[in-house]
Design a protein around this motif. Sequence first.
Motif, PDB file in Angstrom:
ATOM      1  N   GLN A 185      -2.416   0.716   6.802  1.00 46.88           N
ATOM      2  CA  GLN A 185      -2.476  -0.698   7.157  1.00 46.88           C
ATOM      3  C   GLN A 185      -3.788  -0.932   7.880  1.00 46.88           C
ATOM      4  OE1 GLN A 185       0.474   1.131   8.396  1.00 46.88           O
ATOM      5  NE2 GLN A 185       1.233   0.797   6.329  1.00 46.88           N
TER       6      GLN A 185
ATOM      7  N   ASN B  91       0.271   6.012   3.364  1.00 46.31           N
ATOM      8  CA  ASN B  91       0.391   4.581   3.623  1.00 46.31           C
ATOM      9  C   ASN B  91      -0.670   4.203   4.651  1.00 46.31           C
ATOM     10  OD1 ASN B  91       2.919   4.238   2.097  1.00 46.31           O
ATOM     11  ND2 ASN B  91       3.750   5.556   3.689  1.00 46.31           N
TER      12      ASN B  91
ATOM     13  N   GLU C 152      -2.488   5.954  14.572  1.00 42.02           N
ATOM     14  CA  GLU C 152      -2.823   4.566  14.896  1.00 42.02           C
ATOM     15  C   GLU C 152      -4.141   4.602  15.639  1.00 42.02           C
ATOM     16  OE1 GLU C 152       0.200   2.504  17.086  1.00 42.02           O
ATOM     17  OE2 GLU C 152       1.752   2.983  15.610  1.00 42.02           O
TER      18      GLU C 152
ATOM     19  N   ASN D  24      -6.103  -4.023   9.956  1.00 40.27           N
ATOM     20  CA  ASN D  24      -6.112  -5.341  10.571  1.00 40.27           C
ATOM     21  C   ASN D  24      -7.418  -5.498  11.339  1.00 40.27           C
ATOM     22  OD1 ASN D  24      -5.222  -7.877  11.242  1.00 40.27           O
ATOM     23  ND2 ASN D  24      -3.711  -7.188  12.720  1.00 40.27           N
TER      24      ASN D  24
ATOM     25  N   GLY E 243      -1.453   4.457   9.804  1.00 38.20           N
ATOM     26  CA  GLY E 243      -0.953   5.008   8.560  1.00 38.20           C
ATOM     27  C   GLY E 243      -0.140   6.256   8.783  1.00 38.20           C
TER      28      GLY E 243
END
Length: 163
Positions: free
Chosen positions: A51, A49, A85, A53, A72
Amino acid sequence: MADSPATNGGAQPNVPSLNALAQYCKDFSFENPSAPRSLQPQAQGPQINLQVNVNAKALSETDFEVDLALSGDAKVGDDVLFAFELTYGGVFRVQNIPQDQLHPVIMIECPRLLFPFARQIVADAVRNGGFPPLYIDPIDFVALYRQRAAEMQAQGVGQTATA
């Protein structure tokens, strides 16, 4: 013929430019919560997974800090093999870019320049955690920008150069 700034190595006036003044790891965390059990061969491949930003803020009229945040994890079922992170930042100088193009340059081109370095930090940390390196696929920052713009428009929020 007299030397002009363009012929003697000086900058041409009013030429658009984007320069990275600094790049840095702002925040980083890697977890391998189930070690050493997580390092054993798994019956199935993990679910990865991710993410992404992008945030930016003006430091001056021409300088902007841009943060690329990647987070992730890898799971097998409900078990977390590893999690990370990363906030990787950069300071960019943007000159002679038309105002209507400034926001896309900052939110697309700047993270595009930061991404290869952030990707390598994640890959090295995952490898150092005992797993095969995780090479994140290239990110389409144009699509990410459009998605974020559509979400903001749906919320009735206008875009600014400092998003």
